[in-house]
Motif scaffolding. Structure first.
Motif, PDB file in Angstrom:
ATOM      1  N   ASP A 191       0.828  -1.200   0.000  1.00  0.00           N
ATOM      2  CA  ASP A 191       0.000   0.000   0.000  1.00  0.00           C
ATOM      3  C   ASP A 191       0.871   1.262   0.000  1.00  0.00           C
ATOM      4  O   ASP A 191       0.559   2.242  -0.669  1.00  0.00           O
ATOM      5  CB  ASP A 191      -0.941  -0.005   1.195  1.00  0.00           C
ATOM      6  CG  ASP A 191      -2.168   0.867   0.963  1.00  0.00           C
ATOM      7  OD1 ASP A 191      -2.672   0.908  -0.176  1.00  0.00           O
ATOM      8  OD2 ASP A 191      -2.620   1.513   1.924  1.00  0.00           O
ATOM      9  N   LYS A 192       1.975   1.222   0.735  1.00  0.00           N
ATOM     10  CA  LYS A 192       2.915   2.349   0.748  1.00  0.00           C
ATOM     11  C   LYS A 192       3.488   2.558  -0.646  1.00  0.00           C
ATOM     12  O   LYS A 192       3.545   3.688  -1.152  1.00  0.00           O
ATOM     13  CB  LYS A 192       4.038   2.092   1.751  1.00  0.00           C
ATOM     14  CG  LYS A 192       5.122   3.157   1.793  1.00  0.00           C
ATOM     15  CD  LYS A 192       6.196   2.791   2.814  1.00  0.00           C
ATOM     16  CE  LYS A 192       7.283   3.834   2.900  1.00  0.00           C
ATOM     17  NZ  LYS A 192       8.141   3.904   1.724  1.00  0.00           N
ATOM     18  N   HIS A 193       3.911   1.476  -1.291  1.00  0.00           N
ATOM     19  CA  HIS A 193       4.455   1.579  -2.640  1.00  0.00           C
ATOM     20  C   HIS A 193       3.398   2.096  -3.621  1.00  0.00           C
ATOM     21  O   HIS A 193       3.716   2.894  -4.516  1.00  0.00           O
ATOM     22  CB  HIS A 193       4.984   0.227  -3.105  1.00  0.00           C
ATOM     23  CG  HIS A 193       6.309  -0.128  -2.498  1.00  0.00           C
ATOM     24  ND1 HIS A 193       7.082  -1.160  -2.981  1.00  0.00           N
ATOM     25  CD2 HIS A 193       7.010   0.397  -1.465  1.00  0.00           C
ATOM     26  CE1 HIS A 193       8.201  -1.258  -2.270  1.00  0.00           C
ATOM     27  NE2 HIS A 193       8.166  -0.319  -1.340  1.00  0.00           N
ATOM     28  N   ALA A 194       2.165   1.655  -3.467  1.00  0.00           N
ATOM     29  CA  ALA A 194       1.089   2.141  -4.342  1.00  0.00           C
ATOM     30  C   ALA A 194       0.935   3.645  -4.205  1.00  0.00           C
ATOM     31  O   ALA A 194       0.772   4.360  -5.210  1.00  0.00           O
ATOM     32  CB  ALA A 194      -0.228   1.430  -4.014  1.00  0.00           C
ATOM     33  N   GLY A 195       0.995   4.152  -2.983  1.00  0.00           N
ATOM     34  CA  GLY A 195       0.885   5.589  -2.760  1.00  0.00           C
ATOM     35  C   GLY A 195       2.021   6.355  -3.419  1.00  0.00           C
ATOM     36  O   GLY A 195       1.816   7.438  -3.995  1.00  0.00           O
ATOM     37  N   GLU A 196       3.218   5.799  -3.363  1.00  0.00           N
ATOM     38  CA  GLU A 196       4.370   6.442  -3.998  1.00  0.00           C
ATOM     39  C   GLU A 196       4.248   6.409  -5.521  1.00  0.00           C
ATOM     40  O   GLU A 196       4.620   7.376  -6.208  1.00  0.00           O
ATOM     41  CB  GLU A 196       5.662   5.761  -3.541  1.00  0.00           C
ATOM     42  CG  GLU A 196       5.954   5.996  -2.067  1.00  0.00           C
ATOM     43  CD  GLU A 196       7.023   5.093  -1.477  1.00  0.00           C
ATOM     44  OE1 GLU A 196       7.383   5.291  -0.309  1.00  0.00           O
ATOM     45  OE2 GLU A 196       7.509   4.169  -2.197  1.00  0.00           O
ATOM     46  N   GLN A 197       3.708   5.323  -6.059  1.00  0.00           N
ATOM     47  CA  GLN A 197       3.490   5.257  -7.511  1.00  0.00           C
ATOM     48  C   GLN A 197       2.408   6.254  -7.934  1.00  0.00           C
ATOM     49  O   GLN A 197       2.504   6.871  -8.998  1.00  0.00           O
ATOM     50  CB  GLN A 197       3.101   3.832  -7.928  1.00  0.00           C
ATOM     51  CG  GLN A 197       4.231   2.825  -7.824  1.00  0.00           C
ATOM     52  CD  GLN A 197       5.374   3.092  -8.774  1.00  0.00           C
ATOM     53  OE1 GLN A 197       5.179   3.547  -9.895  1.00  0.00           O
ATOM     54  NE2 GLN A 197       6.594   2.818  -8.324  1.00  0.00           N
ATOM     55  N   LEU A 198       1.400   6.438  -7.097  1.00  0.00           N
ATOM     56  CA  LEU A 198       0.349   7.402  -7.402  1.00  0.00           C
ATOM     57  C   LEU A 198       0.924   8.816  -7.486  1.00  0.00           C
ATOM     58  O   LEU A 198       0.547   9.600  -8.368  1.00  0.00           O
ATOM     59  CB  LEU A 198      -0.762   7.331  -6.349  1.00  0.00           C
ATOM     60  CG  LEU A 198      -2.040   8.098  -6.654  1.00  0.00           C
ATOM     61  CD1 LEU A 198      -2.666   7.643  -7.960  1.00  0.00           C
ATOM     62  CD2 LEU A 198      -3.018   7.929  -5.492  1.00  0.00           C
ATOM     63  N   ILE A 251      13.061   6.874 -11.613  1.00  0.00           N
ATOM     64  CA  ILE A 251      14.096   5.841 -11.498  1.00  0.00           C
ATOM     65  C   ILE A 251      14.421   5.560 -10.038  1.00  0.00           C
ATOM     66  O   ILE A 251      14.449   4.402  -9.609  1.00  0.00           O
ATOM     67  CB  ILE A 251      15.356   6.228 -12.300  1.00  0.00           C
ATOM     68  CG1 ILE A 251      15.038   6.167 -13.800  1.00  0.00           C
ATOM     69  CG2 ILE A 251      16.533   5.322 -11.950  1.00  0.00           C
ATOM     70  CD1 ILE A 251      16.142   6.681 -14.707  1.00  0.00           C
ATOM     71  N   ARG A 252      14.650   6.585  -9.259  1.00  0.00           N
ATOM     72  CA  ARG A 252      15.030   6.361  -7.857  1.00  0.00           C
ATOM     73  C   ARG A 252      13.923   5.677  -7.062  1.00  0.00           C
ATOM     74  O   ARG A 252      14.196   4.779  -6.267  1.00  0.00           O
ATOM     75  CB  ARG A 252      15.448   7.677  -7.216  1.00  0.00           C
ATOM     76  CG  ARG A 252      16.787   8.154  -7.758  1.00  0.00           C
ATOM     77  CD  ARG A 252      17.270   9.413  -7.101  1.00  0.00           C
ATOM     78  NE  ARG A 252      18.537   9.815  -7.694  1.00  0.00           N
ATOM     79  CZ  ARG A 252      19.048  11.026  -7.596  1.00  0.00           C
ATOM     80  NH1 ARG A 252      18.413  11.952  -6.906  1.00  0.00           N
ATOM     81  NH2 ARG A 252      20.194  11.316  -8.157  1.00  0.00           N
ATOM     82  N   THR A 253      12.686   6.072  -7.283  1.00  0.00           N
ATOM     83  CA  THR A 253      11.573   5.423  -6.565  1.00  0.00           C
ATOM     84  C   THR A 253      11.455   3.959  -6.964  1.00  0.00           C
ATOM     85  O   THR A 253      11.299   3.082  -6.108  1.00  0.00           O
ATOM     86  CB  THR A 253      10.248   6.162  -6.852  1.00  0.00           C
ATOM     87  OG1 THR A 253      10.351   7.504  -6.375  1.00  0.00           O
ATOM     88  CG2 THR A 253       9.071   5.467  -6.183  1.00  0.00           C
ATOM     89  N   ASN A 254      11.537   3.677  -8.263  1.00  0.00           N
ATOM     90  CA  ASN A 254      11.384   2.290  -8.725  1.00  0.00           C
ATOM     91  C   ASN A 254      12.547   1.408  -8.292  1.00  0.00           C
ATOM     92  O   ASN A 254      12.345   0.239  -7.957  1.00  0.00           O
ATOM     93  CB  ASN A 254      11.179   2.260 -10.234  1.00  0.00           C
ATOM     94  CG  ASN A 254       9.747   2.547 -10.611  1.00  0.00           C
ATOM     95  OD1 ASN A 254       8.894   1.663 -10.594  1.00  0.00           O
ATOM     96  ND2 ASN A 254       9.448   3.798 -10.927  1.00  0.00           N
ATOM     97  N   GLU A 255      13.759   1.959  -8.281  1.00  0.00           N
ATOM     98  CA  GLU A 255      14.893   1.172  -7.800  1.00  0.00           C
ATOM     99  C   GLU A 255      14.723   0.812  -6.321  1.00  0.00           C
ATOM    100  O   GLU A 255      14.950  -0.341  -5.923  1.00  0.00           O
ATOM    101  CB  GLU A 255      16.193   1.961  -7.983  1.00  0.00           C
ATOM    102  CG  GLU A 255      16.668   2.040  -9.407  1.00  0.00           C
ATOM    103  CD  GLU A 255      17.897   2.933  -9.570  1.00  0.00           C
ATOM    104  OE1 GLU A 255      18.561   2.809 -10.612  1.00  0.00           O
ATOM    105  OE2 GLU A 255      18.183   3.752  -8.668  1.00  0.00           O
ATOM    106  N   LEU A 256      14.324   1.769  -5.523  1.00  0.00           N
ATOM    107  CA  LEU A 256      14.146   1.524  -4.089  1.00  0.00           C
ATOM    108  C   LEU A 256      13.036   0.505  -3.832  1.00  0.00           C
ATOM    109  O   LEU A 256      13.197  -0.422  -3.037  1.00  0.00           O
ATOM    110  CB  LEU A 256      13.840   2.843  -3.372  1.00  0.00           C
ATOM    111  CG  LEU A 256      13.819   2.796  -1.847  1.00  0.00           C
ATOM    112  CD1 LEU A 256      15.194   2.439  -1.282  1.00  0.00           C
ATOM    113  CD2 LEU A 256      13.352   4.143  -1.292  1.00  0.00           C
TER     114      LEU A 256
END
Length: 198
Positions: free
Chosen positions: A87-94, A176-181
């Motif tokens: 859910d945290k990752h979904a929020g960051e992707q949003l 890039i940085r968000t997806n790598e993390l």
């Protein structure tokens, strides 16, 4: 005499409280075009950047939806931790989705919006409608991350060559940085480590 340009309707209320329903309008800008904006970039550079960002945007919208789906479907001994992480990752992707869509609009383009259009543009493989085993769900997320990273690295380099520093910055600093993390966090959940030592 009324100055309202809209045609009169037999069901029209004269007090103006009736909404004008079922309206349709002409398209004022086609998808895949850019209008002239004073942002110190050529029309060709802005058009190219919009095309590349829209591609990453479409893949990111699919990844976001996969995160939400798997957040709901998570199970097993690490259910709670993964439920919260996804859910945290979904929020960051949003947040990335909004950033990329606004970048396309800033360049004078049209951000991909309709989910059916997103499905036409994405290269992220469609997941089964049902529930897969947890490692398979995490693997699908990792594969989507890698597709986005490959596309973003290439796009970042090419828009940089065109002088589009703003798009390059978003692709490198945000996407890039968000997806790598996020990929790192997911991959560590697929390491075969026993929950307890014997």
């Amino acid at each position: 005499m009324s100055t309202d340009p809209r045609p009169a309707s037999p069901a029209q209320h004269t007090d103006g409280s009736q909404p004008w329903l079922h309206q349709q309008g002409r398209i004022v800008q086609e998808f895949g075009t850019v209008k002239q904006f004073p942002v110190a970039l050529s029309m060709d550079a802005r058009l190219y950047s919009c095309q590349r960002v829209n591609k990453v945007l479409a893949d990111t919208r699919i990844l976001h939806d996969l995160y939400k789906k798997y957040h709901w479907l998570m199970r097993g001994a690490t259910f709670y931790q993964l439920h919260l992480l996804l859910d945290k990752h979904a929020g960051e992707q949003l947040a990335l989705i909004d950033t990329m869509a606004e970048r396309v609009q800033t360049l004078g383009g049209v951000a991909v919006g309709d989910p059916r259009h997103v499905a036409e543009l994405t290269t992220v493989p469609r997941a089964p409608d049902g529930v897969e085993e947890v490692p398979a769900m995490l693997s699908r997320l990792l594969e989507a991350h890698e597709l986005i990273l490959v596309e973003s690295h290439d796009a970042a380099a090419r828009v940089q060559d065109l002088g589009d520093d703003g798009t390059n910055d978003i692709l490198v600093s945000d996407v890039i940085r968000t997806n790598e993390l996020q990929a790192w966090f997911l991959a560590e959940h697929l390491v075969d480590t026993p929950l307890v030592r014997a």
